[in-house]
Design an enzyme around this catalytic site. Structure first.
Site, short mmCIF file in Angstrom:
data_model
loop_
_atom_site.label_atom_id
_atom_site.label_comp_id
_atom_site.label_asym_id
_atom_site.label_seq_id
_atom_site.Cartn_x
_atom_site.Cartn_y
_atom_site.Cartn_z
N LYS A 126 0.86 -1.18 0.00
CA LYS A 126 0.00 0.00 0.00
C LYS A 126 0.89 1.22 0.00
CE LYS A 126 -4.44 0.79 0.12
NZ LYS A 126 -5.53 -0.10 -0.30
N ASP A 166 -6.94 4.22 -4.60
CA ASP A 166 -7.64 4.02 -3.32
C ASP A 166 -8.32 5.38 -3.05
OD1 ASP A 166 -7.67 1.85 -0.99
OD2 ASP A 166 -7.53 3.78 0.01
N1 GLU Z 1 -7.12 0.02 -3.04
C1 GLU Z 1 -7.86 -1.15 -3.41
C2 GLU Z 1 -7.95 -2.10 -2.24
O1 GLU Z 1 -8.05 -1.65 -1.11
C3 GLU Z 1 -7.38 -1.79 -4.71
C4 GLU Z 1 -5.95 -2.16 -4.79
C5 GLU Z 1 -5.49 -2.63 -6.20
O2 GLU Z 1 -6.31 -2.70 -7.09
O3 GLU Z 1 -4.30 -2.88 -6.34
O4 GLU Z 1 -7.95 -3.29 -2.36
#
Ligand code: GLU
Length: 445
Positions: A126, A166
């Site tokens: 993340k 996100d």
């Molecule tokens: N931010 C999204 C999540 O919390 C997607 C992450 C992604 O697609 O890599 O899963």
């Protein structure tokens, strides 16, 4: 928490002081793992819990940029590459003033297990920044994204780390980020980011995927209780990407969404939320949800209101972490809520989760319920790698299969581990075993 795991948790807390959300996320997983260590003593011997709770790499960097008045501004950028036992580091970027290392670590930790549940070859990561996109001009957003990528690009790669969006990072931001990556590297590497626009390498259904996937999971939770979404009254917090497509799919499957929100207040429309209007206000015009009431005179706007006070049968928190307190959870249960499906990451506090369990309602935790977003990111990577582009129907069918499968496996595992109906145990145990087995196979690295 079982006796042998408690000291490990205490050590993690001591080594990561002040990171309350990270502690909360770790604790929730560790509380499920006692029986796993009994069946798999090798995981304890090889210190898998200690290893999986420590990010493989944490990157913190300065992001200087110029605002429209020419003034220099400084933000902080993060990328926590948490675990790559199952595949490349994969997870979104969040731009929000609340972002700090602890928040990114909690999200990265959750991502490792969420991604494992999809059964696709993706590890967890993340990133993000404490940059606040609210009120910024398009040019400011672009300059910020360019500066952010000027540092981040060296850490990314198709076989290394593949970010996505996100909170605060959507199609527009991903476009600016990808543009800068391409400019610096002189390479059109579609596979380095997901959530791209459909006309420049993105996948169909990625925009809708987190919300649609969450509703598929809730549909499965109801099915097992011999119920359906038809006619159910729903409340969905937030009005961003996850909330919008959650509302859309709930509506398509016959439910009625009567309330949504943003950080300023709540809209209640008993006739059913007008989704075209929400999309226009939020996706196109980037306005506040309060403006909804100007178009629908019988809708109520509750400035600073608490959406969890609105009676509903299904609650889908889709805004942010810890948005449902113990009191909110009690209110929901007392008002007759029977299912909670988490679209946001960790939106329910520890106390809230306990209230749901004590009341015996169906509670779907985020790492299972909202895995459809990242799962479709992996489908995007698959299409990019084969230079292919699938139809909406085909991609959506794949997403549905993945979510139905996650539901089935988490439900079965909960039963197998003596906690029938407990999707927290089901998700944590299923995901942990998958990651742990890969870590064992790869040796002490
Ligand atoms: N931010 C999204 C999540 O919390 C997607 C992450 C992604 O697609 O890599 O899963």
């Amino acid at each position: 928490m079982s006796k042998n795991i408690e000291p490990i948790y205490r050590q993690i807390k001591d080594r990561n002081p002040g990171e309350t959300e990270f502690h909360q996320a770790v604790r929730e997983v560790l509380e499920s793992l006692g029986p796993v260590l009994v069946r798999h003593p090798e995981f304890a011997e090889l210190k898998i819990i200690e290893r999986v709770s420590e990010p493989e790499r944490q990157i913190i960097f300065r992001v200087p940029w110029q605002d429209d008045r020419g003034e220099i501004r400084i933000n902080r950028g993060f990328r926590v590459e948490f675990n790559s036992a199952l595949g490349v580091y994969k997870g979104g970027l969040r731009f929000h003033p609340s972002v700090n290392l602890g928040i990114i670590k909690f999200l990265g930790f959750e991502q490792v297990f969420k991604n494992a549940l999809t059964c696709q070859p993706i590890g967890g990561a993340k990133g993000g920044s404490d940059f606040d996109p609210k009120g910024k001009s398009d040019n400011e957003i672009m300059r910020f994204c360019q500066s952010f990528m000027t540092e981040l690009y060296r850490h990314l790669g198709e076989h290394t780390d593949v970010p996505a969006g996100d909170i605060g990072v959507g199609g527009r931001e991903l476009g600016y980020l990808f543009g800068q990556y391409k400019r610096i590297t002189n390479r059109y590497e579609s596979t380095v980011l997901t959530g791209k626009g459909v006309h420049w390498g993105g996948s169909r259904v990625r925009t809708e995927a987190t919300g649609y996937g969450a509703v598929y999971f809730v549909r499965e939770m109801l099915k097992i209780r011999r119920q359906s979404l038809e006619g159910k009254i729903c409340v969905v917090s937030g009005s961003g990407n996850v909330a919008i497509y959650t509302m859309e799919k709930l509506g398509k499957l016959g439910a009625r969404v009567i309330a949504c929100s943003d950080s300023n207040g709540v809209i209640v429309d008993e006739k059913g939320i007008d989704l075209d209007l929400v999309k226009r206000l939020k996706e196109v015009e980037r306005r506040r949800i309060a403006d909804y009431a100007n178009y629908h005179k019988d809708a109520k706007y509750l400035a600073g209101g608490n959406i969890w006070k609105i009676p509903c049968q299904i609650a889908m928190p889709s805004a942010t972490q810890n948005e449902i307190s113990g009191d909110d959870a009690r209110q929901l249960v007392n008002n007759g809520c029977i299912v909670v499906g988490e679209g946001a990451n960790m939106p329910t506090t520890r106390e809230g989760v306990k209230v749901f369990f004590d009341a015996g309602i169906a509670y779907g935790p985020s790492k299972a319920v909202n895995a459809g977003g990242v799962a479709t990111s992996a489908l995007e990577m698959q299409q990019n790698a084969s230079r292919d582009s699938w139809s909406f129907e085909f991609t959506e069918r794949k997403l549905d299969e993945i979510m139905t499968n996650i539901h089935a496996r988490t439900h079965e595992t909960a039963e197998e581990y003596g906690a029938p109906g407990n999707y927290v145990v089901g998700a944590n145990v299923t995901a942990f075993i998958r990651v742990a087995n890969a870590m064992v196979a790869l040796g002490c690295i």
